[in-house]
Structures are given as structure tokens and as C-alpha cells.
Design an enzyme around this catalytic site. Structure first.
Site, PDB file in Angstrom:
ATOM      1  N   LYS A  21      -2.495  -4.045 102.661  1.00  0.00           N
ATOM      2  CA  LYS A  21      -3.746  -3.315 102.371  1.00  0.00           C
ATOM      3  C   LYS A  21      -4.956  -4.071 102.943  1.00  0.00           C
ATOM      4  O   LYS A  21      -5.806  -3.487 103.593  1.00  0.00           O
ATOM      5  CB  LYS A  21      -3.923  -3.118 100.853  1.00  0.00           C
ATOM      6  CG  LYS A  21      -2.801  -2.322 100.204  1.00  0.00           C
ATOM      7  CD  LYS A  21      -3.032  -2.100  98.738  1.00  0.00           C
ATOM      8  CE  LYS A  21      -3.079  -3.386  97.913  1.00  0.00           C
ATOM      9  NZ  LYS A  21      -1.806  -4.154  97.933  1.00  0.00           N
ATOM     10  N   ARG A  96      -6.070   0.714  90.475  1.00  0.00           N
ATOM     11  CA  ARG A  96      -4.760   0.111  90.242  1.00  0.00           C
ATOM     12  C   ARG A  96      -4.122   0.646  88.971  1.00  0.00           C
ATOM     13  O   ARG A  96      -2.969   0.320  88.678  1.00  0.00           O
ATOM     14  CB  ARG A  96      -4.949  -1.402  90.091  1.00  0.00           C
ATOM     15  CG  ARG A  96      -4.271  -2.229  91.157  1.00  0.00           C
ATOM     16  CD  ARG A  96      -4.620  -3.659  90.848  1.00  0.00           C
ATOM     17  NE  ARG A  96      -3.861  -4.627  91.570  1.00  0.00           N
ATOM     18  CZ  ARG A  96      -4.296  -5.252  92.665  1.00  0.00           C
ATOM     19  NH1 ARG A  96      -5.444  -4.940  93.198  1.00  0.00           N
ATOM     20  NH2 ARG A  96      -3.553  -6.194  93.210  1.00  0.00           N
ATOM     21  N   ARG A 135       2.345 -15.697 103.347  1.00  0.00           N
ATOM     22  CA  ARG A 135       0.894 -15.455 103.431  1.00  0.00           C
ATOM     23  C   ARG A 135       0.121 -16.755 103.163  1.00  0.00           C
ATOM     24  O   ARG A 135       0.380 -17.473 102.215  1.00  0.00           O
ATOM     25  CB  ARG A 135       0.487 -14.393 102.401  1.00  0.00           C
ATOM     26  CG  ARG A 135      -1.014 -14.195 102.338  1.00  0.00           C
ATOM     27  CD  ARG A 135      -1.428 -12.896 101.715  1.00  0.00           C
ATOM     28  NE  ARG A 135      -1.094 -12.776 100.305  1.00  0.00           N
ATOM     29  CZ  ARG A 135      -1.294 -11.652  99.594  1.00  0.00           C
ATOM     30  NH1 ARG A 135      -1.780 -10.569 100.179  1.00  0.00           N
ATOM     31  NH2 ARG A 135      -0.978 -11.611  98.326  1.00  0.00           N
ATOM     32  N   ARG A 165      -2.151 -18.662  98.202  1.00  0.00           N
ATOM     33  CA  ARG A 165      -2.882 -18.098  97.057  1.00  0.00           C
ATOM     34  C   ARG A 165      -2.139 -18.458  95.768  1.00  0.00           C
ATOM     35  O   ARG A 165      -0.913 -18.392  95.718  1.00  0.00           O
ATOM     36  CB  ARG A 165      -2.956 -16.569  97.193  1.00  0.00           C
ATOM     37  CG  ARG A 165      -4.252 -16.096  97.802  1.00  0.00           C
ATOM     38  CD  ARG A 165      -4.225 -14.631  98.122  1.00  0.00           C
ATOM     39  NE  ARG A 165      -3.909 -13.776  96.979  1.00  0.00           N
ATOM     40  CZ  ARG A 165      -3.957 -12.447  97.013  1.00  0.00           C
ATOM     41  NH1 ARG A 165      -4.314 -11.832  98.128  1.00  0.00           N
ATOM     42  NH2 ARG A 165      -3.656 -11.724  95.959  1.00  0.00           N
ATOM     43  N   ARG A 176       3.448  -9.517  89.363  1.00  0.00           N
ATOM     44  CA  ARG A 176       2.529  -8.567  90.021  1.00  0.00           C
ATOM     45  C   ARG A 176       3.283  -7.337  90.506  1.00  0.00           C
ATOM     46  O   ARG A 176       2.772  -6.220  90.400  1.00  0.00           O
ATOM     47  CB  ARG A 176       1.814  -9.276  91.188  1.00  0.00           C
ATOM     48  CG  ARG A 176       0.817 -10.308  90.684  1.00  0.00           C
ATOM     49  CD  ARG A 176       0.385 -11.258  91.777  1.00  0.00           C
ATOM     50  NE  ARG A 176      -0.341 -10.583  92.824  1.00  0.00           N
ATOM     51  CZ  ARG A 176      -0.301 -10.936  94.103  1.00  0.00           C
ATOM     52  NH1 ARG A 176       0.441 -11.958  94.493  1.00  0.00           N
ATOM     53  NH2 ARG A 176      -1.002 -10.283  94.986  1.00  0.00           N
TER      54      ARG A 176
HETATM   55  P1  ADP Z   1      -2.042  -6.869 100.530  1.00  0.00           P
HETATM   56  O1  ADP Z   1      -3.522  -6.861 100.745  1.00  0.00           O
HETATM   57  O2  ADP Z   1      -1.458  -5.484 100.428  1.00  0.00           O
HETATM   58  O3  ADP Z   1      -1.602  -7.755  99.392  1.00  0.00           O
HETATM   59  P2  ADP Z   1      -2.003  -8.385 103.037  1.00  0.00           P
HETATM   60  O4  ADP Z   1      -2.816  -7.544 103.963  1.00  0.00           O
HETATM   61  O5  ADP Z   1      -2.621  -9.634 102.499  1.00  0.00           O
HETATM   62  O6  ADP Z   1      -1.386  -7.473 101.845  1.00  0.00           O
HETATM   63  O7  ADP Z   1      -0.655  -8.742 103.820  1.00  0.00           O
HETATM   64  C1  ADP Z   1       0.310  -9.612 103.216  1.00  0.00           C
HETATM   65  C2  ADP Z   1       0.860 -10.568 104.296  1.00  0.00           C
HETATM   66  O8  ADP Z   1       1.623  -9.820 105.227  1.00  0.00           O
HETATM   67  C3  ADP Z   1      -0.232 -11.280 105.077  1.00  0.00           C
HETATM   68  O9  ADP Z   1       0.207 -12.602 105.346  1.00  0.00           O
HETATM   69  C4  ADP Z   1      -0.354 -10.464 106.350  1.00  0.00           C
HETATM   70  O10 ADP Z   1      -0.762 -11.273 107.447  1.00  0.00           O
HETATM   71  C5  ADP Z   1       1.059  -9.929 106.539  1.00  0.00           C
HETATM   72  N1  ADP Z   1       1.121  -8.564 107.076  1.00  0.00           N
HETATM   73  C6  ADP Z   1       0.325  -7.518 106.759  1.00  0.00           C
HETATM   74  N2  ADP Z   1       0.703  -6.404 107.409  1.00  0.00           N
HETATM   75  C7  ADP Z   1       1.793  -6.759 108.154  1.00  0.00           C
HETATM   76  C8  ADP Z   1       2.671  -6.047 109.061  1.00  0.00           C
HETATM   77  N3  ADP Z   1       2.498  -4.746 109.315  1.00  0.00           N
HETATM   78  N4  ADP Z   1       3.681  -6.715 109.618  1.00  0.00           N
HETATM   79  C9  ADP Z   1       3.863  -8.044 109.357  1.00  0.00           C
HETATM   80  N5  ADP Z   1       3.087  -8.771 108.526  1.00  0.00           N
HETATM   81  C10 ADP Z   1       2.062  -8.145 107.937  1.00  0.00           C
HETATM   82  P1  AMP Z   2      -5.219  -8.457  95.226  1.00  0.00           P
HETATM   83  O1  AMP Z   2      -6.031  -9.355  96.095  1.00  0.00           O
HETATM   84  O2  AMP Z   2      -5.518  -6.995  95.448  1.00  0.00           O
HETATM   85  O3  AMP Z   2      -3.742  -8.756  95.312  1.00  0.00           O
HETATM   86  O4  AMP Z   2      -5.678  -8.733  93.723  1.00  0.00           O
HETATM   87  C1  AMP Z   2      -5.544 -10.030  93.154  1.00  0.00           C
HETATM   88  C2  AMP Z   2      -5.699  -9.951  91.646  1.00  0.00           C
HETATM   89  O5  AMP Z   2      -7.020  -9.487  91.301  1.00  0.00           O
HETATM   90  C3  AMP Z   2      -4.760  -8.991  90.922  1.00  0.00           C
HETATM   91  O6  AMP Z   2      -3.482  -9.547  90.685  1.00  0.00           O
HETATM   92  C4  AMP Z   2      -5.549  -8.757  89.616  1.00  0.00           C
HETATM   93  O7  AMP Z   2      -5.458  -9.881  88.767  1.00  0.00           O
HETATM   94  C5  AMP Z   2      -6.990  -8.691  90.100  1.00  0.00           C
HETATM   95  N1  AMP Z   2      -7.369  -7.305  90.474  1.00  0.00           N
HETATM   96  C6  AMP Z   2      -7.688  -6.856  91.714  1.00  0.00           C
HETATM   97  N2  AMP Z   2      -7.978  -5.555  91.692  1.00  0.00           N
HETATM   98  C7  AMP Z   2      -7.834  -5.151  90.406  1.00  0.00           C
HETATM   99  C8  AMP Z   2      -7.959  -3.892  89.735  1.00  0.00           C
HETATM  100  N3  AMP Z   2      -8.308  -2.767  90.406  1.00  0.00           N
HETATM  101  N4  AMP Z   2      -7.717  -3.841  88.402  1.00  0.00           N
HETATM  102  C9  AMP Z   2      -7.388  -4.946  87.720  1.00  0.00           C
HETATM  103  N5  AMP Z   2      -7.224  -6.154  88.286  1.00  0.00           N
HETATM  104  C10 AMP Z   2      -7.454  -6.268  89.619  1.00  0.00           C
END
Ligand code: ADP
Ligand code: AMP
Length: 237
Positions: A21, A96, A135, A165, A176
Site C-alpha cells: 500500500k 481499517r 522490509r 520497523r 497484525r
Molecule cells: P504496506 O504499506 O502495505 O504495509 P509496503 O509498501 O511497505 O506495504 O511494502 C512492504 C514491503 O514489500 C516493502 O519492503 C516494499 O519495498 C516491498 N514491496 C512492495 N510492493 C512490492 C512488490 N510489488 N513486489 C515486491 N516487493 C514489494
Molecule cells: P501501517 O503503517 O499502515 O502498517 O500501520 C502501522 C500501525 O499504525 C498499525 O499496526 C496500527 O497500530 C496503527 N494504525 C495505522 N492506521 C490505523 C487505523 N486506520 N486504525 C487504527 N490503527 C491504525
């Protein structure tokens, strides 16, 4: 009474942690010239700044829980009211829960934004685990990277040492994913007949972006993403 002129599209990215995302939100943001809003990143920034909000949510974030609907709804409503969102924005990580989806619906109905477009980034859980365990994030600029064998451990943008992270530790990831699974059916049910599209997020990054832009009606699948695709005014005309 004069009818409200609606403009500014909200693009919602749904999907489990690790679906991409944040990655796609940033790419859509540069192509469409509207801001990407990550609620997770906003909360992490609060934690880093040591603000009262950050201190209040820090433990929850590290444990992989969700912050309260009321709190995050206020954060999002305040953010959407900022001038840079006037032409729309991309929401990454919100809503969410079903309560958040209902809140957003009411909020948008009373605003100048059009109805949202909802992309559900669908992906095999096994790929998620790999993505989350690889990541890394820059603690300074918050950019995210996927570590591959031999990749540099510092941020190519500002040279800072990349970190894992807190909530990407295996036990927290499990929690999660569980929380995501508990909420997803109701949210998808809420949006099912309202601008909802499921997109295969297991594809390479560029291919997913092309698909999203193509669904937004901006470009064909073969677009050159190194150039801005469309002016925001054109898109929302
Ligand atoms: P989210 O925001 O949904 O938690 P991220 O955008 O942070 O996901 O992506 C999670 C990990 O996967 C990151 O390390 C990112 O660089 C990698 N990633 C994201 N999209 C792809 C893809 N299409 N193919 C391979 N790796 C990806
Ligand atoms: P993310 O970066 O989207 O993976 O979010 C990291 C963390 O932030 C989540 O695991 C939650 O603890 C908090 N968080 C982010 N967005 C929301 C939401 N819409 N509602 C509740 N908690 C959230």
C-alpha cells in the site's frame, strides 16, 4: 440551495500489512499529483517526535494493535482538511475497521470530495511474510526498501542506517495479520458495490502501479511511468 460542486477524488488502498500500500501510494502520488496519506506513518512520526499523542500510542503500535477509531478518525479528518488535499488524496491504512469506513463515508458525504475509489491489494500470505521480513525503513526520511541479498543497509536518499520497523518482528506481524483478517470482510462488504476493485498485488511494483492507473482511467498498461502521466486537473475534470 446551490448544489455543492464536488471535486477531488479519494483513492483508498486496502490490503494486509506488506501488500504494498505504502509503495503504491507514493507512486500514485507522484503520477497523480495528490498527496499520499499513511495513517501508520503519521502515527510513527508522532512516536518519533515524542508528542503526547506519540507517547499515548507507542506501546500499541509496537504490539501491533490498532489505535482507537475515534483517535484515528480525528487524525484523518484534520489531515483531509489541509489545503494540499483539495484535489484529493490517496489513503494508505485507513479505513481499517468498519466503523472507520462508515465515518469516512459520512465525512465525504458532507465534503466537496467525490465518492472514493477503493483498491484492494490482494496477495498470498506467504509473499507477505517475505516482504515484511525484508522490509527496512529509513528512520529519517521514512522511505521503505525491500532488502535483497547484497543490498546496501543505508538509505540511498540520505545515507541513514536503515532499520527494521518495531512492528515487523515475527510475533507482531502475526498479530497484525490476525487483526487485518478480523476486519477485512466487513470493510470489503461495505465497499463491495461502491467503487471497489481487487488488484493482484503479488506482481512487480511497476506492474501493480500500471494496473492501478489503468483502472483509474489514466493510462494504458504500457505507460512510461518515468514521466508524469496526467495533470491532476485533467483527471478530475
Ligand atoms: P504496506 O504499506 O502495505 O504495509 P509496503 O509498501 O511497505 O506495504 O511494502 C512492504 C514491503 O514489500 C516493502 O519492503 C516494499 O519495498 C516491498 N514491496 C512492495 N510492493 C512490492 C512488490 N510489488 N513486489 C515486491 N516487493 C514489494
Ligand atoms: P501501517 O503503517 O499502515 O502498517 O500501520 C502501522 C500501525 O499504525 C498499525 O499496526 C496500527 O497500530 C496503527 N494504525 C495505522 N492506521 C490505523 C487505523 N486506520 N486504525 C487504527 N490503527 C491504525
Amino acid at each position: 440551495m446551490a448544489k455543492m460542486q464536488r471535486q477531488g477524488r479519494i483513492i483508498i488502498l486496502l490490503g494486509p500489512p506488506g501488500a504494498g500500500k505504502g509503495t503504491q501510494a507514493e507512486r500514485l502520488s507522484s503520477s497523480l499529483a495528490i498527496p499520499a496519506i499513511s495513517t501508520g506513518e503519521m502515527l510513527r512520526q508522532e512516536c518519533r517526535s515524542g508528542s503526547a499523542l506519540g507517547l499515548a500510542v507507542q506501546e500499541l503500535l509496537v504490539a501491533g494493535g490498532l489505535v482507537s477509531d475515534e483517535l484515528i478518525q480525528k487524525v484523518v479528518a484534520d489531515r483531509l482538511a489541509q489545503p494540499d488535499c483539495a484535489q484529493g488524496c490517496i489513503l494508505d491504512g485507513f479505513p481499517r475497521t468498519a466503523a472507520q469506513a462508515r465515518f469516512l463515508d459520512c465525512f465525504l458525504a458532507g465534503s466537496a470530495f467525490t465518492a472514493p475509489v477503493v483498491f484492494d491489494l490482494a496477495i498470498d500470505p506467504q509473499i507477505l511474510i517475505d516482504r515484511l521480513s525484508s522490509r527496512r525503513q529509513c528512520p529519517v526520511c521514512a522511505r521503505t526498501y525491500h532488502m535483497t541479498l547484497g543490498a546496501s543497509s543505508s538509505c540511498p536518499h540520505d545515507g541513514s542506517e536503515l532499520v527494521i520497523r518495531n512492528d515487523d518482528q515475527p510475533a507482531t506481524v502475526k498479530r497484525r495479520l490476525q487483526i487485518y483478517a478480523e476486519n477485512t470482510r466487513e470493510i470489503v462488504g461495505f465497499y463491495r458495490n461502491r467503487g471497489y476493485r481487487r488488484v493482484d498485488a503479488s506482481q512487480p511494483v511497476e506492474k501493480v502501479t500500471r494496473r492501478l492507473l489503468s483502472l483509474l482511467g489514466n493510462t494504458g498498461e504500457s505507460a512510461d511511468l518515468s514521466r508524469p502521466l496526467v495533470a491532476a486537473q485533467q483527471l478530475y475534470a
